[in-house]
Design a protein around this motif. Structure first.
Motif, PDB file in Angstrom:
ATOM      1  N   ILE A  53       0.694  -1.153  -0.065  1.00 35.84           N
ATOM      2  CA  ILE A  53      -0.108  -0.008   0.099  1.00 35.84           C
ATOM      3  C   ILE A  53       0.788   1.511  -0.251  1.00 35.84           C
ATOM      4  O   ILE A  53       0.422   2.245  -0.679  1.00 35.84           O
ATOM      5  N   LEU A  54       1.928   1.433   0.758  1.00 34.58           N
ATOM      6  CA  LEU A  54       2.982   2.461   0.682  1.00 34.58           C
ATOM      7  C   LEU A  54       3.410   2.732  -0.688  1.00 34.58           C
ATOM      8  O   LEU A  54       3.242   4.026  -1.206  1.00 34.58           O
ATOM      9  N   GLN A  55       3.794   1.604  -1.288  1.00 28.62           N
ATOM     10  CA  GLN A  55       4.365   2.040  -2.698  1.00 28.62           C
ATOM     11  C   GLN A  55       3.138   2.395  -3.659  1.00 28.62           C
ATOM     12  O   GLN A  55       3.587   3.226  -4.563  1.00 28.62           O
ATOM     13  N   ALA A  56       2.216   1.539  -3.530  1.00 30.12           N
ATOM     14  CA  ALA A  56       0.833   1.924  -4.570  1.00 30.12           C
ATOM     15  C   ALA A  56       0.456   3.504  -4.152  1.00 30.12           C
ATOM     16  O   ALA A  56       0.197   4.219  -5.258  1.00 30.12           O
ATOM     17  N   SER A  57       0.509   3.778  -3.101  1.00 26.58           N
ATOM     18  CA  SER A  57       0.312   5.345  -2.564  1.00 26.58           C
ATOM     19  C   SER A  57       1.256   6.335  -3.174  1.00 26.58           C
ATOM     20  O   SER A  57       0.735   7.301  -4.056  1.00 26.58           O
ATOM     21  N   LEU A  58       2.371   6.042  -3.156  1.00 21.59           N
ATOM     22  CA  LEU A  58       3.328   6.836  -3.991  1.00 21.59           C
ATOM     23  C   LEU A  58       3.486   6.894  -5.469  1.00 21.59           C
ATOM     24  O   LEU A  58       3.459   7.571  -5.949  1.00 21.59           O
ATOM     25  N   LEU A  59       3.053   5.663  -5.861  1.00 23.17           N
ATOM     26  CA  LEU A  59       3.011   5.399  -7.371  1.00 23.17           C
ATOM     27  C   LEU A  59       1.565   6.104  -7.931  1.00 23.17           C
ATOM     28  O   LEU A  59       1.827   7.182  -8.881  1.00 23.17           O
ATOM     29  N   ALA A  60       0.702   6.231  -6.958  1.00 19.11           N
ATOM     30  CA  ALA A  60      -0.541   7.154  -7.469  1.00 19.11           C
ATOM     31  C   ALA A  60      -0.475   8.590  -7.526  1.00 19.11           C
ATOM     32  O   ALA A  60      -0.587   9.255  -8.319  1.00 19.11           O
ATOM     33  N   MET A  61       0.272   8.752  -6.469  1.00 11.21           N
ATOM     34  CA  MET A  61       1.026  10.301  -6.175  1.00 11.21           C
ATOM     35  C   MET A  61       1.879  10.615  -7.249  1.00 11.21           C
ATOM     36  O   MET A  61       1.334  11.779  -8.104  1.00 11.21           O
ATOM     37  N   ARG A  62       2.687   9.857  -7.804  1.00  7.99           N
ATOM     38  CA  ARG A  62       3.466  10.284  -8.921  1.00  7.99           C
ATOM     39  C   ARG A  62       2.556  10.428 -10.125  1.00  7.99           C
ATOM     40  O   ARG A  62       2.953  11.493 -11.122  1.00  7.99           O
ATOM     41  N   ARG A  63       1.741   9.514 -10.310  1.00 17.16           N
ATOM     42  CA  ARG A  63       0.936   9.692 -11.705  1.00 17.16           C
ATOM     43  C   ARG A  63       0.148  10.848 -11.574  1.00 17.16           C
ATOM     44  O   ARG A  63      -0.395  11.412 -12.553  1.00 17.16           O
ATOM     45  N   ALA A  64      -0.649  11.367 -10.288  1.00 17.97           N
ATOM     46  CA  ALA A  64      -1.312  12.458 -10.114  1.00 17.97           C
ATOM     47  C   ALA A  64      -0.305  13.848 -10.685  1.00 17.97           C
ATOM     48  O   ALA A  64      -0.949  14.580 -11.480  1.00 17.97           O
ATOM     49  N   VAL A  65       0.743  13.777  -9.911  1.00 22.47           N
ATOM     50  CA  VAL A  65       1.733  14.957 -10.355  1.00 22.47           C
ATOM     51  C   VAL A  65       1.955  14.954 -11.823  1.00 22.47           C
ATOM     52  O   VAL A  65       1.874  16.069 -12.571  1.00 22.47           O
ATOM     53  N   GLU A  66       2.242  13.942 -12.364  1.00 22.14           N
ATOM     54  CA  GLU A  66       2.438  13.711 -13.876  1.00 22.14           C
ATOM     55  C   GLU A  66       1.464  14.098 -14.862  1.00 22.14           C
ATOM     56  O   GLU A  66       1.793  14.318 -15.951  1.00 22.14           O
ATOM     57  N   GLY A  67       0.261  14.010 -14.193  1.00 25.55           N
ATOM     58  CA  GLY A  67      -1.101  14.153 -14.941  1.00 25.55           C
ATOM     59  C   GLY A  67      -1.438  15.534 -14.904  1.00 25.55           C
ATOM     60  O   GLY A  67      -2.290  15.908 -15.608  1.00 25.55           O
ATOM     61  N   LEU A  68      -0.591  16.643 -14.333  1.00 28.30           N
ATOM     62  CA  LEU A  68      -1.101  17.976 -14.280  1.00 28.30           C
ATOM     63  C   LEU A  68      -0.773  18.676 -15.756  1.00 28.30           C
ATOM     64  O   LEU A  68       0.446  18.253 -16.195  1.00 28.30           O
ATOM     65  N   LYS A  69      -1.437  19.349 -15.967  1.00 35.48           N
ATOM     66  CA  LYS A  69      -1.411  20.114 -17.343  1.00 35.48           C
ATOM     67  C   LYS A  69      -0.290  20.923 -17.350  1.00 35.48           C
ATOM     68  O   LYS A  69       0.351  21.541 -18.343  1.00 35.48           O
ATOM     69  N   ILE A  70       0.054  21.423 -16.305  1.00 34.81           N
ATOM     70  CA  ILE A  70       0.991  22.393 -15.978  1.00 34.81           C
ATOM     71  C   ILE A  70       1.953  21.890 -14.943  1.00 34.81           C
ATOM     72  O   ILE A  70       1.866  21.415 -13.982  1.00 34.81           O
ATOM     73  N   PRO A  71       3.273  21.704 -15.504  1.00 39.62           N
ATOM     74  CA  PRO A  71       4.212  21.043 -14.477  1.00 39.62           C
ATOM     75  C   PRO A  71       4.604  21.997 -13.366  1.00 39.62           C
ATOM     76  O   PRO A  71       4.879  23.154 -13.675  1.00 39.62           O
TER      77      PRO A  71
END
Length: 189
Positions: free
Chosen positions: A74-92
């Motif tokens: 769950i920790l690694q999955a949470s961090l993965l979801a967070m990375r995906r969310a940041v990478e999904g921002l239309k403005i970096p």
């Protein structure tokens, strides 16, 4: 400096994805009432959910599935979801504030972990609201498929009602097989 706040929802439940959100707020378009999503009523969260999406410079919601949770924990999955969310921002963003004591690996910008950040930084508060409301909506949808489990009420958390539903109806595909109560129900302790 463009700062993104990041938070997740759904680490504790026995079922479903872990959901993360990243938000870059617009300093010229403030949002009143932002706070840790757990400190807000459901009605207030729903109202802010719409307002954040309308007023933020950028927002993104991402997930790690129950299968990914079982594969990498769950920790690694949470961090993965967070990375995906940041990478999904239309403005970096130029900098990322992450709720908790760890930051996702592999991001191209500077990051700080902030324990209790959802009560300290408006960006993280906004992300916590988007993540929590999204996950709650998913649990309401799952409840429509499996009304006997009561997901709309307990949102998949390990409550007495949830344990009783698992005992009576068994485990569904979306249950996290790496979690103790689910393993026990499957007889694979």
């Amino acid at each position: 400096m463009l700062i993104a706040g990041v938070d997740e929802a759904g680490r504790g439940p026995l079922v479903g994805s872990v959901v993360a959100a990243a938000v870059i707020l617009d300093p010229n378009n403030p949002i009143e009432g932002l706070n840790d999503s757990k400190k807000l009523t459901e009605k207030k969260r729903e109202k802010l959910f719409v307002e954040i999406k309308e007023k933020a410079l950028a927002w993104s919601i991402a997930e790690a599935s129950h299968q990914e949770i079982d594969e990498i924990n769950i920790l690694q999955a949470s961090l993965l979801a967070m990375r995906r969310a940041v990478e999904g921002l239309k403005i970096p963003p130029e900098h990322v504030l992450v709720d908790g004591n760890k930051v996702p690996k592999g991001l191209q910008m500077s990051c700080d972990a902030v324990v209790g950040g959802d009560a300290l930084h408006a960006e993280i508060s906004a992300a916590s609201i988007l993540a929590k409301v999204t996950r709650d909506h998913e649990m309401v949808e799952l409840d429509q498929q499996y009304p006997q489990f009561g997901f709309a009420k307990h949102k998949g958390y390990p409550t007495k009602a949830h344990y009783e539903a698992i005992a009576e109806h068994g485990v569904i595909d979306q249950h996290r097989r790496s979690y103790g109560p689910v393993k026990k129900a499957l007889g694979i302790e």
